[in-house]
Write a protein that holds these residues in place. Structure first.
Motif, short mmCIF file in Angstrom:
data_model
loop_
_atom_site.label_atom_id
_atom_site.label_comp_id
_atom_site.label_asym_id
_atom_site.label_seq_id
_atom_site.Cartn_x
_atom_site.Cartn_y
_atom_site.Cartn_z
N SER A 3 0.83 -1.19 0.00
CA SER A 3 0.00 0.00 0.00
C SER A 3 0.87 1.25 0.00
O SER A 3 1.84 1.35 0.76
N ALA A 4 0.54 2.17 -0.92
CA ALA A 4 1.25 3.46 -0.95
C ALA A 4 0.23 4.53 -0.61
O ALA A 4 -0.90 4.49 -1.10
N ARG A 5 0.65 5.47 0.27
CA ARG A 5 -0.31 6.50 0.67
C ARG A 5 0.31 7.88 0.53
O ARG A 5 1.40 8.13 1.00
N GLY A 6 -0.45 8.74 -0.13
CA GLY A 6 -0.05 10.15 -0.21
C GLY A 6 1.32 10.39 -0.80
O GLY A 6 2.07 11.26 -0.36
N VAL A 7 1.69 9.63 -1.85
CA VAL A 7 3.04 9.76 -2.41
C VAL A 7 3.14 11.00 -3.31
O VAL A 7 2.35 11.17 -4.24
N THR A 8 4.07 11.86 -2.94
CA THR A 8 4.28 13.09 -3.72
C THR A 8 5.73 13.14 -4.15
O THR A 8 6.62 12.79 -3.38
N LYS A 9 5.95 13.53 -5.41
CA LYS A 9 7.33 13.67 -5.89
C LYS A 9 7.42 14.93 -6.75
O LYS A 9 6.63 15.12 -7.67
N ARG A 10 8.36 15.79 -6.38
CA ARG A 10 8.55 17.02 -7.15
C ARG A 10 9.87 16.96 -7.89
O ARG A 10 10.88 16.53 -7.34
N PHE A 11 9.85 17.40 -9.14
CA PHE A 11 11.08 17.63 -9.88
C PHE A 11 11.16 19.12 -10.12
O PHE A 11 10.14 19.81 -10.07
N PRO A 12 12.37 19.63 -10.40
CA PRO A 12 12.47 21.07 -10.68
C PRO A 12 11.44 21.47 -11.73
O PRO A 12 11.45 20.94 -12.84
N THR A 42 7.04 7.28 -12.47
CA THR A 42 7.62 7.83 -11.24
C THR A 42 7.17 7.00 -10.04
O THR A 42 7.99 6.63 -9.19
N LEU A 43 5.90 6.67 -10.00
CA LEU A 43 5.37 5.88 -8.89
C LEU A 43 6.08 4.52 -8.83
O LEU A 43 6.52 4.07 -7.77
N MET A 44 6.20 3.93 -10.01
CA MET A 44 6.85 2.64 -10.12
C MET A 44 8.29 2.71 -9.60
O MET A 44 8.74 1.84 -8.86
N LYS A 45 9.00 3.78 -9.98
CA LYS A 45 10.40 3.91 -9.55
C LYS A 45 10.50 4.13 -8.04
O LYS A 45 11.45 3.67 -7.40
N ILE A 46 9.51 4.83 -7.49
CA ILE A 46 9.53 5.04 -6.04
C ILE A 46 9.31 3.72 -5.31
O ILE A 46 10.01 3.39 -4.35
N LEU A 47 8.37 2.92 -5.82
CA LEU A 47 8.08 1.63 -5.17
C LEU A 47 9.30 0.72 -5.20
O LEU A 47 9.56 -0.04 -4.27
N ALA A 48 10.09 0.83 -6.28
CA ALA A 48 11.22 -0.08 -6.43
C ALA A 48 12.50 0.50 -5.85
O ALA A 48 13.56 -0.10 -5.97
N GLY A 49 12.41 1.70 -5.23
CA GLY A 49 13.59 2.26 -4.58
C GLY A 49 14.55 2.98 -5.51
O GLY A 49 15.66 3.33 -5.13
N VAL A 50 14.14 3.22 -6.77
CA VAL A 50 15.02 3.94 -7.70
C VAL A 50 15.02 5.42 -7.37
O VAL A 50 16.05 6.09 -7.44
N GLN A 51 13.84 5.94 -7.01
CA GLN A 51 13.75 7.35 -6.61
C GLN A 51 13.12 7.44 -5.23
O GLN A 51 12.39 6.54 -4.82
N LYS A 52 13.42 8.55 -4.54
CA LYS A 52 12.86 8.71 -3.20
C LYS A 52 11.66 9.65 -3.27
O LYS A 52 11.74 10.69 -3.93
N PRO A 53 10.57 9.33 -2.57
CA PRO A 53 9.42 10.24 -2.56
C PRO A 53 9.71 11.45 -1.68
O PRO A 53 10.52 11.37 -0.76
N ASP A 54 9.09 12.59 -2.00
CA ASP A 54 9.21 13.77 -1.13
C ASP A 54 8.28 13.63 0.07
O ASP A 54 8.57 14.08 1.16
N GLU A 55 7.10 13.04 -0.19
CA GLU A 55 6.14 12.81 0.90
C GLU A 55 5.50 11.45 0.68
O GLU A 55 5.56 10.89 -0.40
N GLY A 56 4.83 10.99 1.74
CA GLY A 56 4.06 9.76 1.62
C GLY A 56 4.79 8.57 2.20
O GLY A 56 5.99 8.62 2.47
N GLU A 57 4.04 7.47 2.40
CA GLU A 57 4.68 6.28 2.94
C GLU A 57 4.21 5.04 2.22
O GLU A 57 3.14 5.00 1.62
N ILE A 58 5.05 4.02 2.28
CA ILE A 58 4.75 2.77 1.62
C ILE A 58 4.78 1.67 2.67
O ILE A 58 5.73 1.57 3.45
N THR A 59 3.72 0.88 2.73
CA THR A 59 3.65 -0.17 3.74
C THR A 59 3.35 -1.50 3.09
O THR A 59 2.81 -1.56 1.98
N MET A 60 3.74 -2.57 3.76
CA MET A 60 3.38 -3.92 3.32
C MET A 60 2.77 -4.61 4.52
O MET A 60 3.40 -4.70 5.58
N ASP A 61 1.56 -5.07 4.39
CA ASP A 61 0.83 -5.69 5.50
C ASP A 61 0.88 -4.80 6.74
O ASP A 61 1.09 -5.28 7.86
#
Lengths: 487, 319, 330
Positions: A3-12, A42-61
């Motif tokens: 589960s991903a919640r409130g994931v935000t990512k900003r680029f310049p 972008t979401l996919m890369k955040i889930l796989a650890g390629v990029q870091k989210p600016d906000e939000g959290e990712i949980t498993m169970d």
């Protein structure tokens, strides 16, 4: 489960993701779709650890996941399979499976364990091959399966597939789908990212649609029709996006005869485009479409053949034949990023307007003013470096550069890749306008909607040759895909 | 202006600093020396900056300086050529060298580093061969000819502008016109930034790259001519050693990026001046020993490049 | 960056204010070598000792090339030194420049001369005679004659050319004539000795060593190898040691490189001709100061202050080294 919640990512300059939520259940196949730049990758890369989210959290169970790096994400059970495979071609299949985490005994590689383990995971994805086979001997489809086996060997609970079918043949796609279904049964979740809507409909339990960094809708199995998905992706009816008008076609303006390219020397290509006609070229990645355009434009001179009656040996020569070319990679080939908007606009016509060897600054300024207005290029000023403009505006500068030469034939390679929806619409309108003014337009696109929406006629390519031609009345996704994949 | 701001400040600071501690720094005699040396090295630096703007490099400059610097007196003194004929021959050879570099780089697709490294060895080797390792010079003759480098345009009875500096101004103006006012200049910047995109826009990139190497070799030849007319002694084994590196350093100080696509003529000239003022300063100030020359030049170069990079990064962030 | 530069400027100006002023009234002289070497370090010591005695200042300059030497001397003139003693790299072509400089300050030449220039005096040896002495050493080392190869930094300096010619002329039994010149590539053969080649290294020791190796490879029958610049013989010795050829070839050296002295003690080098670099430096400053003070009494008629060369062999090497170390304050 995931589960991903409130994931935000900003680029310049842009917000790529605006507080997005996503839930994936155990053994569920969820497809992410959306236009380029919608935020799905972008979401996919955040889930796989390629990029870091600016906000939000990712949980498993319910437990917070550490996805600060690719290795961390893998340890947590999330694996990403890239569109371009990350495999070492010269190593064996087994070596690739355990690259960087080889089972070892006292520091020596334990070849026996490696072989046994390798066979086990290969069986799981339905590959009955010797693990010692060099990877380079496998087809792209099989390499893809090796990637999946590799993900499984890390005990992945969630496998993310980014455009897995973009370079696969029809049969290979079927095999992949069987593997995905197997994975489901083994309780592995799959996040499937693709722009091939037909595949998405076949494979997924649920479709999540992104637009401009936001989740704009979710469709269950029954609701995910082609029309519904497109409407959500585009934000309006597609019919509005592609507006074509009927107009008379003129004499043939582009004629290509017996063209043989360096990439596909065994096949001859013959085609004609009439003045005022828009012709689309469809095909899979690697079918030789870009290579054909580049050969026609003399960028990589063809081995043989005639364009407008001559063999084009350089872009200069092609330009003198009235051709213009908008390449796929505008940042590397279309623009000179550190030159200004004005300098880019005038680059091709500089010589024509010069006084002897000297620049004609007045003409240059006027040209830029006119083009900025005519193509509605949004820039703070002519002095701005092309680097700082959005994809759509950059693409319009490339068009402006060629329009300054008043070409009779316009070649475009993936004209709307990485361009936002608004600019897309403008680029389509420009293509329509050029055609109605009598230009011959030949464009390559991997988006079937775009091909079917814009072309008067479609040519389909497979493995370096033209395999078919469809008139507007015969357009359908199935017909085009059949011509593109059948062997 | 933005691009040369940093280096200009550096030059001004060096000037003030040296004036404060080295009392004779501002003497007319010393200023003449600085102008002359800036001109000699500045010509080489302008030449190499054309190549650097296209994203290339020329390591053969010092050897071309040697070839011309030894070749002209050799032709004149040993073979009795007239200075005019010898100079014409030297420039023809320089043009051929530039064309050869351009051909090997654009058509045979060799890397500029490799091509000009071979050039560095070949031209020096050839010079040592024909000059039989003998030092070349004009002895006490040809004083009129040598005026091209030793002459001055007297301003006051104390101070005159050395001829090489006047030549630098002329060459500088032409270089500036070429880079900023002609289509060729635009093409050079364009292909330095992105050769593929430039070629796709219909620019004959091969011809432009070759042009830049020809300009570089011709200015190296002009430099070699002036160096030998001024110093009157050229040893085939040592004359011009490392000059390509001084030229490249001045070009980089002056704002040329080795990645290509940027640079200004004025910046490069100021860059050359900074190097020469530094060397002069080391010799004038008692507590700076002359064996520290490379150390000081190296450190200042590094500081300037780092400062420049930091400023640029800051500017980028602000944007 | 502006701020950064401004503050460094203020700081340095503060830290060094007054630092640059030379002591009022003290005369200052400069000794300009042609390159860096052991030989010139000894010379520098002599000049410093003389300066101390006289209560004047001296500066030792090592340029990287002839072009650089010119720049360095121009800078000295800018700075306002009271006299310059220089080693001339290229007498024929540098004469004009020497005259310009000599018009501004007292200028003398040391070690290598520009005889036709306006320099006030030359301090050094007659290199032709010194080369002749080296020839004597070769004759002692290989009395039966044989093949000889000469190693030298360059032939552009008058001193190196004359030194080499003196050696050759002595070995082949010619009349003394310092204006003779045999080109380096040509074989010169006399009754007993034949000079096969002269190898130049451009004052680059690694190159000198490679030259020695090449000569050993090319000429299997060498009797004597003569190193005419101070580093040449030590490099020859290195090469002989590495290729296990010690004892097969006699070595004759020039100058008092520490390596040379050690090899003489070991018996690898037969002997060396030494100049007196300490005196070169010492006399340079003495003479410059005298000229500056208006006393030209010590300038001889012919404009040359000769400081004779000597021969050092195994028998007197210890004594010589002791004296040298004492002068160097070791």
């Amino acid at each position: 489960m995931l589960s991903a919640r409130g994931v935000t990512k900003r680029f310049p300059g842009v917000v790529a993701l605006k507080g997005v939520d996503l839930k994936v259940a155990r053994g569920e196949v969820v497809s992410l779709i959306g236009e380029n730049g919608a935020g799905k990758s972008t979401l996919m890369k955040i889930l796989a650890g390629v990029q870091k989210p600016d906000e939000g959290e990712i949980t498993m169970d319910g437990r917070r996941l550490d996805v600060s790096s690719v290795a961390a994400a893998q340890a947590e059970g999330v694996s990403l399979i890239h569109q371009e495979l990350n495999l070492a071609e010269n190593l064996s299949v087994a070596a690739n499976l355990f690259l960087g985490r080889e089972p070892n005994r006292f520091g020596f590689m334990d070849q026996k364990t490696i072989r046994l383990e390798a066979r086990k995971y290969l069986t799981k994805v339905g590959l009955e091959i010797d693990p010692e086979t060099p990877l380079s001997q496998l087809s792209l489809g099989k390499q893809q399966l090796v990637e999946i086996a590799k993900a499984l060997s890390t005990r992945a609970k969630v496998i993310i597939m980014d455009e897995p079918t973009s370079s696969l043949s029809h049969g290979e796609v079927e095999t992949l789908f069987e593997v995905v279904r197997d994975l489901k049964e083994q309780g592995v979740s799959v996040i499937y990212v693709s722009h091939r809507l037909a595949e998405v409909m076949t494979v997924s339990d649920r479709v999540v649609v992104f637009r401009d960094g936001e989740k704009v809708g979710e469709l269950g199995v029954g609701e995910a029709t082609h029309e519904a998905m497109v409407r959500l992706m585009v934000g309006r009816d597609v019919s509005q996006l592609y507006q074509r008008t009927e107009h008379e076609l003129g004499e043939p303006a582009l004629s290509v005869k017996g063209l043989r390219t360096e990439a596909n020397p065994d096949h001859e290509i013959n085609l004609q485009v009439r003045a005022g006609e828009v012709v689309g070229i469809a095909g899979l990645v690697g079918a030789g479409r870009s290579e054909m355009l580049e050969a026609i434009f003399g960028m990589t001179p063809p081995l043989a053949g005639k364009v407008q009656g001559v063999l084009p040996k350089s872009p200069r020569e092609a330009m003198s034949l009235g051709l213009a070319f908008v390449p796929e990679d505008r940042k590397k080939k279309g623009l000179i990023l550190d030159l200004t908007v004005e300098e880019n606009t005038s680059l091709a016509s500089l010589k024509m307007d010069a006084r002897g060897p000297f620049l004609n600054r007045e003409k240059e300024k006027r040209l830029c003013r006119e083009m900025t207005k005519a193509l509605a290029i949004k820039t703070p000023g002519p002095w701005q470096k092309a680097r700082f403009l959005s994809g759509g505006n950059q693409q319009k500068i490339v068009l402006a550069k060629w329009l300054a030469l008043s070409p009779t034939v316009l070649l475009l390679d993936e004209p709307t890749r990485g361009v936002d929806i608004g600019s897309k619409e403008e680029i389509y309108q420009l293509m329509e306008k050029f055609a109605s003014e009598g230009m011959a337009v030949l464009f390559v696109s991997s988006e079937l909607d775009e091909i079917m929406g814009m072309a008067d006629r479609v040519l389909v390519m497979r493995e370096g040759r033209l395999t078919g031609e469809l008139g507007r009345s015969d357009f359908s996704e199935e017909a085009i895909m059949n011509l593109a994949t059948q062997s | 202006m933005k691009q040369i701001f940093g280096i200009l400040i550096t030059l001004i600071v060096l000037y003030i600093f040296t004036t404060v501690i080295g009392e004779s720094f501002l003497s007319p005699f010393n200023q003449e020396q600085i102008l002359k040396r800036t001109a000699l090295y500045g010509l080489l630096a302008i030449g190499v900056s054309f190549v650097i703007i296209t994203g290339g490099i020329d390591l053969s400059i010092g050897s071309v300086v040697c070839l011309v610097g030894c070749g002209i007196p050799w032709l004149v003194m040993k073979h009795g050529w007239s200075p005019a004929a010898a100079v014409t021959a030297a420039f023809l050879v320089a043009i051929m060298i530039g064309l050869l570099h351009g051909f090997l780089i654009t058509k045979v697709k060799l890397q500029p580093f490799v091509v000009t490294l071979c050039g560095l060895l070949i031209y020096r080797g050839a010079t040592r061969g024909f000059a039989e390792d003998q030092t070349q010079g004009f002895g006490s003759g040809y004083l009129e000819f040598r005026k091209l480098a030793t002459g001055k345009l007297q301003i006051t009875d104390q101070f005159g502008i050395p001829m090489p500096f006047l030549l630098l101004v002329v060459v500088g103006v032409f270089a500036w016109l070429l880079l900023n006012k002609t289509i060729w200049g635009r093409y050079l910047f364009a292909l330095g930034n992105n050769e593929e995109a430039a070629r796709l826009s219909g620019i004959n990139t091969d011809r432009m790259v070759t042009l830049s190497y020809v300009i570089c070799s011709v200015l190296a030849a002009l430099g070699g001519l002036l160096f030998v007319l001024d110093g009157n002694s050229a040893q085939p084994g040592a004359f011009g050693n490392f000059y390509e590196l001084y030229a490249i350093a001045a070009a980089v100080l002056g704002g040329c990026s080795l990645r290509g696509g940027s640079g200004t003529v004025l910046g490069v000239i100021i860059g050359a001046a900074v190097m020469q003022v530094l060397k002069n300063m080391i010799n004038l100030i008692d507590w700076l020993k002359s064996h520290m020359e490379f150390l000081v030049v190296g450190v200042v170069l590094l500081v300037a490049v780092v400062a420049d990079e930091l400023v640029k990064r800051r500017v980028r962030r602000v944007k | 960056m502006k701020k950064l530069l401004a503050s460094t400027m203020a700081l340095t100006a503060f830290a060094f204010s007054g630092c640059g002023d030379k002591e009022e009234g003290k005369a200052s002289y400069a000794l300009v070598a042609p390159s860096v070497s052991n030989f010139w370090e000894i010379c520098k010591k002599g000049s410093e000792d003389a300066a101390k005695e006289l209560g004047v200042e001296t500066e030792f300059i090592t340029p990287q090339s002839i072009t650089d030497q010119k720049a360095k001397i121009e800078d000295l003139l800018s700075k306002g030194v009271d006299g310059i003693s220089m080693a001339v790299g290229d007498p024929e072509n540098q004469t004009g420049f020497i005259n310009e400089a000599a018009a501004r300050v007292p200028l003398i030449t040391v070690d290598t001369d520009a005889p036709d220039s306006d320099r006030q005096v030359f301090i050094g040896i007659d290199n032709y005679e010194a080369g002749w002495l080296a020839g004597d050493l070769v004759k002692e080392a290989a009395p039966d004659g044989g093949e000889v190869v000469i190693f030298i930094g360059n032939l552009s300096q008058l001193n190196s050319r004359q030194r080499r010619q003196g050696l050759i002329d002595n070995l082949v039994g010619r009349e003394k004539d310092s204006s003779r010149y045999d080109a380096p590539g040509q074989v010169v053969t006399g009754e007993k000795y034949s000079i096969l080649d002269t190898l130049l290294d451009g004052v680059d020791s690694p190159k000198a060593k490679a030259n020695a190796a090449d000569a050993l490879t090319k000429h299997g029958n060498l009797a004597v190898m003569v190193g005419l610049f101070d580093y040449n013989a030590p490099q020859i010795v290195e090469e002989l040691k590495q290729s296990n050829k010690v004892g097969l070839v006699k070595v004759v050296s020039f100058d008092e490189h520490a390596g040379t002295l050690a090899a003489i003690k070991e018996g690898i080098i037969y002997g060396t001709v030494v100049q007196n670099p300490y005196d070169y430096g010492y006399q340079s400053i003495k003479v410059l100061h005298a000229i500056k003070s208006g006393d030209t009494g010590m300038i001889p008629e012919n404009g040359i202050i000769e400081i004779p060369a000597r021969i050092i062999r195994k028998d007197n090497v210890e004594e010589f080294e002791k004296d040298l170390n004492a002068k160097l304050g070791k």
